[in-house]
Design a protein around this motif. Structure first.
Motif, PDB file in Angstrom:
ATOM      1  N   ALA A  31       0.850  -1.197   0.000  1.00 24.13           N
ATOM      2  CA  ALA A  31       0.000   0.000   0.000  1.00 24.13           C
ATOM      3  C   ALA A  31       0.878   1.237   0.000  1.00 24.13           C
ATOM      4  CB  ALA A  31      -0.942  -0.020   1.195  1.00 24.13           C
ATOM      5  N   ASP A  32       1.778   1.319  -0.989  1.00 24.82           N
ATOM      6  CA  ASP A  32       2.707   2.445  -1.036  1.00 24.82           C
ATOM      7  C   ASP A  32       1.989   3.782  -1.184  1.00 24.82           C
ATOM      8  OD1 ASP A  32       4.829   0.753  -0.751  1.00 24.82           O
ATOM      9  OD2 ASP A  32       5.319   0.671  -2.884  1.00 24.82           O
ATOM     10  N   TRP A  33       0.799   3.785  -1.763  1.00 23.32           N
ATOM     11  CA  TRP A  33       0.071   5.043  -1.980  1.00 23.32           C
ATOM     12  C   TRP A  33      -0.292   5.719  -0.661  1.00 23.32           C
ATOM     13  CZ3 TRP A  33      -4.822   5.555   0.023  1.00 23.32           C
ATOM     14  CH2 TRP A  33      -5.444   4.372   0.420  1.00 23.32           C
ATOM     15  N   LEU A 171      13.261   9.878  -2.039  1.00 24.04           N
ATOM     16  CA  LEU A 171      12.018  10.575  -2.371  1.00 24.04           C
ATOM     17  C   LEU A 171      12.230  11.532  -3.535  1.00 24.04           C
ATOM     18  CD1 LEU A 171       9.081  11.367  -1.762  1.00 24.04           C
ATOM     19  CD2 LEU A 171       9.956  12.984  -0.080  1.00 24.04           C
ATOM     20  N   TYR A 172      13.243  12.375  -3.435  1.00 22.76           N
ATOM     21  CA  TYR A 172      13.485  13.351  -4.491  1.00 22.76           C
ATOM     22  C   TYR A 172      13.917  12.681  -5.787  1.00 22.76           C
ATOM     23  CZ  TYR A 172      12.915  17.259  -1.282  1.00 22.76           C
ATOM     24  OH  TYR A 172      12.388  18.166  -0.397  1.00 22.76           O
ATOM     25  N   GLY A 173      14.732  11.642  -5.653  1.00 24.93           N
ATOM     26  CA  GLY A 173      15.165  10.918  -6.848  1.00 24.93           C
ATOM     27  C   GLY A 173      14.009  10.252  -7.562  1.00 24.93           C
ATOM     28  N   ALA A 174      13.104   9.641  -6.789  1.00 22.50           N
ATOM     29  CA  ALA A 174      11.942   8.984  -7.393  1.00 22.50           C
ATOM     30  C   ALA A 174      11.017  10.004  -8.044  1.00 22.50           C
ATOM     31  CB  ALA A 174      11.194   8.171  -6.331  1.00 22.50           C
ATOM     32  N   ASP A 179       7.931   9.183 -10.487  1.00 20.91           N
ATOM     33  CA  ASP A 179       7.140   8.283  -9.659  1.00 20.91           C
ATOM     34  C   ASP A 179       5.952   9.039  -9.058  1.00 20.91           C
ATOM     35  OD1 ASP A 179       7.138   5.552  -8.067  1.00 20.91           O
ATOM     36  OD2 ASP A 179       6.739   7.137  -6.611  1.00 20.91           O
ATOM     37  N   ALA A 180       4.743   8.517  -9.265  1.00 22.15           N
ATOM     38  CA  ALA A 180       3.531   9.224  -8.858  1.00 22.15           C
ATOM     39  C   ALA A 180       3.427   9.350  -7.339  1.00 22.15           C
ATOM     40  CB  ALA A 180       2.303   8.504  -9.409  1.00 22.15           C
ATOM     41  N   VAL A 181       3.818   8.314  -6.601  1.00 22.42           N
ATOM     42  CA  VAL A 181       3.736   8.363  -5.145  1.00 22.42           C
ATOM     43  C   VAL A 181       4.699   9.410  -4.594  1.00 22.42           C
ATOM     44  CG1 VAL A 181       4.153   7.070  -3.017  1.00 22.42           C
ATOM     45  CG2 VAL A 181       2.925   5.998  -4.913  1.00 22.42           C
ATOM     46  N   LEU A 186       5.577  14.835  -2.214  1.00 24.18           N
ATOM     47  CA  LEU A 186       6.149  16.183  -2.202  1.00 24.18           C
ATOM     48  C   LEU A 186       5.065  17.249  -2.227  1.00 24.18           C
ATOM     49  CD1 LEU A 186       9.191  15.762  -4.636  1.00 24.18           C
ATOM     50  CD2 LEU A 186       9.227  15.887  -2.145  1.00 24.18           C
ATOM     51  N   LEU A 187       4.038  17.039  -3.027  1.00 26.46           N
ATOM     52  CA  LEU A 187       2.932  18.001  -3.082  1.00 26.46           C
ATOM     53  C   LEU A 187       2.177  18.049  -1.755  1.00 26.46           C
ATOM     54  CD1 LEU A 187       1.526  17.319  -6.663  1.00 26.46           C
ATOM     55  CD2 LEU A 187       2.819  19.313  -5.891  1.00 26.46           C
TER      56      LEU A 187
END
Length: 234
Positions: A31-33, A171-174, A179-181, A186-187
């Motif tokens: 459940a990464d979302w 996180l920043y690299g993805a 990457d949508a997640v 970030l948003l």
């Protein structure tokens, strides 16, 4: 603000809910979302702290608040380490404790408050890698307090601080790779302060159950409950 602010209680409940959603990722299901709504929890807890400070002003003593944070920082560490696999940091309450000292010093101009804030900032700088959300996480309650009664667009400041507090290379690299997640996370960091401020200003007519001091126990308790769920589901 009224003596019992329903919007503030609602913000606390939503912060707790998003924290639990974030930690559901460690129960064992894919459940990464849930990472995206999970980014709302910490800035909303910081905003709740700033709202309490703004409501009571410089006249209120922070020691009881500080005492509860220190107590449950200790109580929560073992459940936190039992639940989170290979934790890289302490639980979130030490970050909030240091953040309280820094934010409180902005309201009071006593030497004692300034020394405590300086000590908190020094600890945050020296042990940033051991604090959840690091040095900028300690600054976030102050950033929230600074914009609490300002126009909505000032919420960009704590939004940027929140982004800095989530400065994980993965996180920043993805996000850079699309990457949508990661982009959603970030948003969420950027707009969480604005969403929280809008809720406090527009949801005054809502009156959820009051979240009082007993709610501190929900932090270690939710780790134990989710740990039990994970063991049953294994």
């Amino acid at each position: 603000m009224s003596r019992r602010d329903g919007a503030l209680d609602l913000l606390k409940w939503l912060a707790l809910l998003t924290m639990v959603l974030d930690h559901l990722r460690y129960v064992g299901y894919s459940a990464d979302w849930l990472y995206v709504p999970g980014r709302l929890a910490f800035p909303w807890f910081c905003l709740a702290m700033a709202a309490n400070l703004a409501r009571h002003g410089a006249s209120a003593s922070p020691w009881r608040y500080l005492g509860w944070l220190l107590l449950f920082s200790s109580v929560s560490e073992i459940p936190y380490r039992l639940f989170i696999p290979v934790p890289a940091t302490l639980n979130v309450l030490p970050t909030l404790t240091l953040g309280l000292l820094v934010a409180r010093s902005w309201q009071t101009h006593t030497l004692e408050a300034r020394l405590l804030a300086a000590g908190a900032l020094l600890l945050a700088a020296l042990f940033s890698s051991r604090l959840m959300f690091g040095f900028f996480g300690v600054l976030l309650p102050l950033a929230m307090l600074l914009v609490f009664r300002r126009p909505w667009y000032f919420a960009l400041l704590p939004g940027l601080v929140c982004l800095a507090a989530n400065q994980w290379r993965v996180l920043y690299g993805a996000a850079w790779l699309g990457d949508a997640v990661a982009i959603g996370g970030l948003l969420a960091c950027l707009f969480a302060p604005w969403l929280g401020l809008m809720l406090l200003r527009q949801a005054g007519g809502i009156h959820p159950p009051a979240m009082r001091r007993w709610a501190y126990a929900l932090y270690p308790a939710h780790f134990l409950i989710l740990l039990t769920v994970r063991q049953i589901a294994a």
